[in-house]
Structures are given as C-alpha cells and as structure tokens.
Write a protein that holds these residues in place. Structure first.
Motif, short mmCIF file in Angstrom:
data_model
loop_
_atom_site.label_atom_id
_atom_site.label_comp_id
_atom_site.label_asym_id
_atom_site.label_seq_id
_atom_site.Cartn_x
_atom_site.Cartn_y
_atom_site.Cartn_z
N PRO A 1 -2.75 -2.11 7.82
CA PRO A 1 -3.02 -2.92 6.07
C PRO A 1 -2.81 -2.23 5.48
O PRO A 1 -3.05 -0.39 5.53
CB PRO A 1 -4.62 -3.39 6.00
N LYS A 2 -1.70 -2.25 4.07
CA LYS A 2 -2.04 -1.49 3.32
C LYS A 2 -2.21 -1.02 2.11
O LYS A 2 -2.69 0.39 1.83
CB LYS A 2 -1.00 -2.23 2.08
N GLU A 3 -4.04 -1.25 1.98
CA GLU A 3 -4.75 -0.75 1.73
C GLU A 3 -5.61 0.31 2.19
O GLU A 3 -5.83 0.93 1.37
CB GLU A 3 -6.19 -1.86 1.73
N VAL A 4 -5.46 0.83 3.21
CA VAL A 4 -6.11 2.10 4.39
C VAL A 4 -4.87 2.79 4.34
O VAL A 4 -5.37 3.77 3.82
CB VAL A 4 -5.98 1.80 6.38
N ALA A 5 -3.51 2.53 4.49
CA ALA A 5 -2.49 3.62 3.57
C ALA A 5 -2.97 4.26 2.37
O ALA A 5 -2.32 5.59 2.62
CB ALA A 5 -1.60 3.15 3.94
N GLU A 6 -3.50 3.11 1.20
CA GLU A 6 -3.12 3.90 -0.33
C GLU A 6 -4.45 4.06 -0.29
O GLU A 6 -4.72 5.21 -0.58
CB GLU A 6 -3.62 2.46 -0.69
N LYS A 7 -5.49 4.14 1.14
CA LYS A 7 -6.85 5.09 0.70
C LYS A 7 -6.10 6.33 1.05
O LYS A 7 -6.92 7.42 0.99
CB LYS A 7 -7.56 4.15 1.47
N ILE A 8 -5.41 6.66 1.89
CA ILE A 8 -5.62 7.95 2.67
C ILE A 8 -4.11 9.06 1.58
O ILE A 8 -4.78 9.53 1.38
CB ILE A 8 -4.62 7.57 4.32
#
Length: 129
Positions: free
Chosen positions: A117-124
């Motif tokens: 999911p894109k949300e996890v990548a953005e959080k990283i």
C-alpha cells in the motif's frame, strides 16, 4: 478476507520489497502474507520473511496497520540470519504464473514506483525527509 503480517526492512536507506509481475501488471509489495490459524501477526511476519526473502528476522514495533481486505499489519524488523533473495515459498514454484523478485529499493525512489500500500511507503519516506 484474511488478515496479513508484513515486514518493513530498512538498511542503508533502502527498503526490502517484492517486485511482482502478474500478466501485464508490474507493482511492488512489502514481504508478507496471510496469518494462518493459531499464528499471531508477528509470527506470520517472521514466517513470511523466511519464505519470501530467505531471511530470519527480529520483529519490532507495528509500524502501520491498514484496513484492506482484512487487517494488514506492517512490522519494523531487522535481518538476523539467512541470505536475502533465497526464499523458497510457494510463490516461487514453477506452477505459479506470477513473478516474484525480492529486491532492495532506495527509499528516495518509493514515490516513483507502483507500491502497495502507498500509505506505508509514504510513511517510510516521511521518516527520511
């Protein structure tokens, strides 16, 4: 709908991902998979890291929790053994029509690829900005 456990492995400003090719689709996912009967999310994450990446990991804090076709738990982890890229899970069998390629991706490149999911990548990425 099945709950899933996934690992977020970060080393040298790179994150471990699985490049998936499914017909004409190309996208990236975090190593992980379904939580089996009697397993905790953490245990599933450890098992899946070994099956998909060939590495033994320590699991730390839950980094993210996403609701999508069940609960998806993303745990921070560290490699403590094994050899990255030697996974032998069912994903890698010759009968599977999909391609799975374990790889390290620069965190700065996460916004340029189709990652789920894109949300996890953005959080990283936010941790490194």
């Amino acid at each position: 709908m099945r709950d899933r456990g996934s690992v977020v492995l970060i080393e040298n400003k790179k994150v471990a991902l699985i490049k998936r090719i499914k017909g004409d689709l190309l996208y990236y996912v975090f190593p992980g998979g379904g939580i089996e009967q009697g397993e905790t999310a953490e245990q599933a994450t450890i098992r899946e890291a070994y099956e998909e990446l060939g590495v033994e990991i320590d699991v730390h804090d839950c980094f993210a929790e996403i609701d999508f076709k069940g609960k998806q738990f993303f745990f921070l982890g560290n490699i403590v053994g094994g050899e990255f890229g030697t996974g032998q899970g069912e994903e890698f069998s010759d009968e599977n029509s999909e391609t799975y390629i374990p790889m390290w991706v620069d965190i700065s490149d996460l916004s340029t690829i189709d990652i789920k999911p894109k949300e996890v990548a953005e959080k990283i990425q936010s941790l490194f900005n």
